[in-house]
Scaffold this motif. Structure first.
Motif, PDB file in Angstrom:
ATOM      1  N   LEU A 263       0.950  -1.325   0.049  1.00 21.01           N
ATOM      2  CA  LEU A 263      -0.080  -0.080  -0.052  1.00 21.01           C
ATOM      3  C   LEU A 263       0.834   1.199   0.065  1.00 21.01           C
ATOM      4  O   LEU A 263       0.683   2.113  -0.752  1.00 21.01           O
ATOM      5  CB  LEU A 263      -0.945  -0.078   1.312  1.00 21.01           C
ATOM      6  N   GLU A 264       1.790   1.417   0.647  1.00 20.86           N
ATOM      7  CA  GLU A 264       2.800   2.324   0.833  1.00 20.86           C
ATOM      8  C   GLU A 264       3.512   2.702  -0.553  1.00 20.86           C
ATOM      9  O   GLU A 264       3.647   3.782  -0.966  1.00 20.86           O
ATOM     10  CB  GLU A 264       3.695   2.232   1.970  1.00 20.86           C
ATOM     11  N   GLU A 265       4.016   1.533  -1.152  1.00 20.63           N
ATOM     12  CA  GLU A 265       4.592   1.676  -2.464  1.00 20.63           C
ATOM     13  C   GLU A 265       3.685   2.269  -3.618  1.00 20.63           C
ATOM     14  O   GLU A 265       3.931   3.179  -4.069  1.00 20.63           O
ATOM     15  CB  GLU A 265       4.990   0.343  -2.801  1.00 20.63           C
ATOM     16  N   ARG A 266       2.261   1.575  -3.439  1.00 20.23           N
ATOM     17  CA  ARG A 266       1.359   2.133  -4.482  1.00 20.23           C
ATOM     18  C   ARG A 266       1.040   3.837  -4.116  1.00 20.23           C
ATOM     19  O   ARG A 266       0.857   4.405  -5.054  1.00 20.23           O
ATOM     20  CB  ARG A 266       0.192   1.426  -4.242  1.00 20.23           C
ATOM     21  N   ILE A 267       0.948   4.197  -2.753  1.00 18.98           N
ATOM     22  CA  ILE A 267       0.868   5.638  -2.536  1.00 18.98           C
ATOM     23  C   ILE A 267       1.887   6.594  -3.034  1.00 18.98           C
ATOM     24  O   ILE A 267       1.755   7.483  -3.572  1.00 18.98           O
ATOM     25  CB  ILE A 267       0.446   5.881  -1.255  1.00 18.98           C
ATOM     26  N   ARG A 268       3.259   5.562  -2.658  1.00 20.49           N
ATOM     27  CA  ARG A 268       4.310   6.733  -3.128  1.00 20.49           C
ATOM     28  C   ARG A 268       4.542   6.595  -4.485  1.00 20.49           C
ATOM     29  O   ARG A 268       4.861   7.880  -4.916  1.00 20.49           O
ATOM     30  CB  ARG A 268       5.602   5.745  -2.735  1.00 20.49           C
ATOM     31  N   LYS A 269       3.931   5.652  -5.313  1.00 20.37           N
ATOM     32  CA  LYS A 269       4.059   5.967  -6.666  1.00 20.37           C
ATOM     33  C   LYS A 269       2.698   6.378  -7.426  1.00 20.37           C
ATOM     34  O   LYS A 269       2.681   6.156  -8.660  1.00 20.37           O
ATOM     35  CB  LYS A 269       4.206   4.428  -7.353  1.00 20.37           C
ATOM     36  N   SER A 270       1.787   7.043  -6.553  1.00 24.50           N
ATOM     37  CA  SER A 270       0.525   7.371  -7.141  1.00 24.50           C
ATOM     38  C   SER A 270       0.649   8.631  -7.875  1.00 24.50           C
ATOM     39  O   SER A 270      -0.409   8.993  -8.861  1.00 24.50           O
ATOM     40  CB  SER A 270      -0.330   7.585  -6.064  1.00 24.50           C
ATOM     41  N   GLY A 271       1.498   9.557  -7.713  1.00 22.72           N
ATOM     42  CA  GLY A 271       1.482  10.760  -8.460  1.00 22.72           C
ATOM     43  C   GLY A 271       1.742  12.060  -7.562  1.00 22.72           C
ATOM     44  O   GLY A 271       1.821  13.195  -8.132  1.00 22.72           O
ATOM     45  N   ILE A 272       1.860  11.641  -6.216  1.00 21.19           N
ATOM     46  CA  ILE A 272       2.033  12.665  -5.305  1.00 21.19           C
ATOM     47  C   ILE A 272       3.158  13.260  -5.380  1.00 21.19           C
ATOM     48  O   ILE A 272       4.225  12.350  -5.511  1.00 21.19           O
ATOM     49  CB  ILE A 272       1.764  12.213  -3.939  1.00 21.19           C
ATOM     50  N   PRO A 273       3.465  14.575  -5.499  1.00 23.34           N
ATOM     51  CA  PRO A 273       4.850  15.040  -5.613  1.00 23.34           C
ATOM     52  C   PRO A 273       5.734  14.732  -4.522  1.00 23.34           C
ATOM     53  O   PRO A 273       5.199  14.675  -3.110  1.00 23.34           O
ATOM     54  CB  PRO A 273       4.587  16.786  -5.433  1.00 23.34           C
ATOM     55  N   ASP A 274       6.957  14.612  -4.635  1.00 24.48           N
ATOM     56  CA  ASP A 274       7.843  13.681  -3.713  1.00 24.48           C
ATOM     57  C   ASP A 274       7.978  14.829  -2.529  1.00 24.48           C
ATOM     58  O   ASP A 274       8.132  14.236  -1.435  1.00 24.48           O
ATOM     59  CB  ASP A 274       9.298  13.613  -4.336  1.00 24.48           C
ATOM     60  N   GLU A 275       7.975  15.948  -2.498  1.00 26.62           N
ATOM     61  CA  GLU A 275       8.231  16.599  -1.469  1.00 26.62           C
ATOM     62  C   GLU A 275       7.204  16.502  -0.320  1.00 26.62           C
ATOM     63  O   GLU A 275       7.448  16.759   1.008  1.00 26.62           O
ATOM     64  CB  GLU A 275       8.422  18.173  -1.467  1.00 26.62           C
ATOM     65  N   PHE A 276       5.965  15.869  -0.821  1.00 30.11           N
ATOM     66  CA  PHE A 276       4.947  15.880   0.421  1.00 30.11           C
ATOM     67  C   PHE A 276       4.940  14.329   1.196  1.00 30.11           C
ATOM     68  O   PHE A 276       4.358  14.087   1.984  1.00 30.11           O
ATOM     69  CB  PHE A 276       3.629  16.014  -0.018  1.00 30.11           C
ATOM     70  N   MET A 277       5.816  13.269   0.349  1.00 31.42           N
ATOM     71  CA  MET A 277       5.856  11.915   0.966  1.00 31.42           C
ATOM     72  C   MET A 277       6.111  12.106   2.458  1.00 31.42           C
ATOM     73  O   MET A 277       5.505  11.310   3.122  1.00 31.42           O
ATOM     74  CB  MET A 277       6.910  11.275   0.167  1.00 31.42           C
ATOM     75  N   THR A 278       7.312  12.618   2.574  1.00 25.20           N
ATOM     76  CA  THR A 278       7.806  12.567   4.328  1.00 25.20           C
ATOM     77  C   THR A 278       6.899  12.935   5.209  1.00 25.20           C
ATOM     78  O   THR A 278       6.428  12.371   5.979  1.00 25.20           O
ATOM     79  CB  THR A 278       9.245  13.272   4.152  1.00 25.20           C
ATOM     80  N   PRO A 279       6.378  14.212   5.033  1.00 24.77           N
ATOM     81  CA  PRO A 279       5.204  14.806   6.201  1.00 24.77           C
ATOM     82  C   PRO A 279       4.093  13.956   6.163  1.00 24.77           C
ATOM     83  O   PRO A 279       3.661  13.526   7.360  1.00 24.77           O
ATOM     84  CB  PRO A 279       5.318  15.990   5.709  1.00 24.77           C
ATOM     85  N   MET A 280       3.600  13.422   4.841  1.00 23.16           N
ATOM     86  CA  MET A 280       2.430  12.587   5.051  1.00 23.16           C
ATOM     87  C   MET A 280       2.822  11.011   5.654  1.00 23.16           C
ATOM     88  O   MET A 280       1.931  10.946   6.392  1.00 23.16           O
ATOM     89  CB  MET A 280       2.051  12.429   3.336  1.00 23.16           C
ATOM     90  N   PHE A 281       3.795  10.629   5.367  1.00 23.39           N
ATOM     91  CA  PHE A 281       3.971   9.370   5.845  1.00 23.39           C
ATOM     92  C   PHE A 281       4.399   9.105   7.183  1.00 23.39           C
ATOM     93  O   PHE A 281       4.071   8.360   8.313  1.00 23.39           O
ATOM     94  CB  PHE A 281       4.891   8.377   5.030  1.00 23.39           C
ATOM     95  N   ASN A 282       5.197  10.569   7.590  1.00 25.69           N
ATOM     96  CA  ASN A 282       5.361  10.593   9.197  1.00 25.69           C
ATOM     97  C   ASN A 282       4.013  10.670   9.961  1.00 25.69           C
ATOM     98  O   ASN A 282       3.954  10.089  10.995  1.00 25.69           O
ATOM     99  CB  ASN A 282       6.286  11.861   9.377  1.00 25.69           C
TER     100      ASN A 282
END
Ligand SMILES: COc1ccc(-c2nc3ccccc3n2[C@H](C(=O)NC2CCCCC2)C2CCCCC2)c(OC)c1
Length: 233
Positions: free
Chosen positions: A109-128
């Motif tokens: 699920l995390e992988e799919r969300i990481r590759k979903s199209g969300i801009p990279d700079e928001f990944m860290t705050p979102m998953f944190n």
């Protein structure tokens, strides 16, 4: 330490909130869809706007069942809903992400969300944020009441009768405080940690509009309801 007990009214209030929370679940489970296959950025964006549109409708129904909400000033009701839908959506996503799944599914699920199209700079705050919610292992009563507390935030823009909202929120906070002591007797500061997540949630939702408009695709289309509720288009 003194014995913590909920009053009859507090138990009734909690039951009303949890019943409403359970009645208004997201119809179809987005996690299941995401685990099935990897979609394109366009398909993921469409999935997000569909999920978010139905979640706003579900949230309105849930909010109407919060005791006292419908007695608030009508315009304040709208201001509270408009001001909390993004936070409630991320809180819901965090709960979906932290749900106990067969091992390996959360990784997919995390992988799919990481590759979903969300801009990279928001990944860290979102998953944190998702992981900090997951670590709390909230029971569903806590999830339901925390969502109600997020909606009943007196300092939302355009709220007129600040006091009335504060009184409702305070009632919820008192229930949540007792619930945390009863559910997590070992963790003295559990209640404080839970409220600390609301600060993180507010920060995350500041990124929201930008996350959407910089989704890795052209021509971002939103439903009329989302244009109304989100600061986009
Ligand atoms: C604004 O940017 C974003 C980015 C990611 C998400 C998100 N985080 C998730 C964690 C667990 C599962 C789903 C998740 N989602 C999207 C989704 O469908 N969220 C739903 C919103 C309504 C309440 C139920 C969850 C997914 C992401 C992958 C592509 C398809 C949409 C998100 O949800 C606010 C918002």
């Amino acid at each position: 330490r003194e014995k913590v007990e909920m009053t009859k009214e507090q138990r009734a209030l909690m039951k009303a909130i949890v019943d409403a929370y359970n009645r208004h679940q997201i119809p179809q489970d987005v996690a299941k869809k995401l685990l099935q296959e990897q979609y394109s950025a366009e398909e993921n964006f469409l999935l997000l706007t569909e999920m978010a549109t139905s979640q706003v409708q579900v949230l309105v129904e849930f909010t109407k069942n919060i005791p006292g909400f419908l007695s608030l000033d009508r315009e304040d009701q709208i201001a509270l809903l408009k001001g909390s839908t993004v936070e409630a959506m991320f809180l819901r996503s965090a709960q979906v992400f932290s749900r106990k799944m067969p091992n390996g599914h959360t990784v997919v699920l995390e992988e799919r969300i990481r590759k979903s199209g969300i801009p990279d700079e928001f990944m860290t705050p979102m998953f944190n944020f998702y992981k900090s919610i997951g670590e709390l292992h909230m029971v569903q009563e806590e999830q339901a009441i925390l969502t109600a507390i997020t909606i009943l935030m007196p300092d939302r823009p355009y709220v007129k009768d600040h006091q009335a909202v504060e009184r409702l929120q305070e009632t919820m906070l008192n229930v949540l405080r007792k619930l945390c002591v009863l559910q997590h007797p070992q963790e003295q500061q559990y209640f404080a940690r839970l409220l600390g997540r609301l600060t993180e949630l507010r920060t995350l939702s500041h990124y929201h509009a930008e996350m959407l408009t910089s989704w890795k695709m052209n021509d971002h289309k939103f439903t009329p309801l989302l244009c109304e509720i989100w600061d986009v288009q």
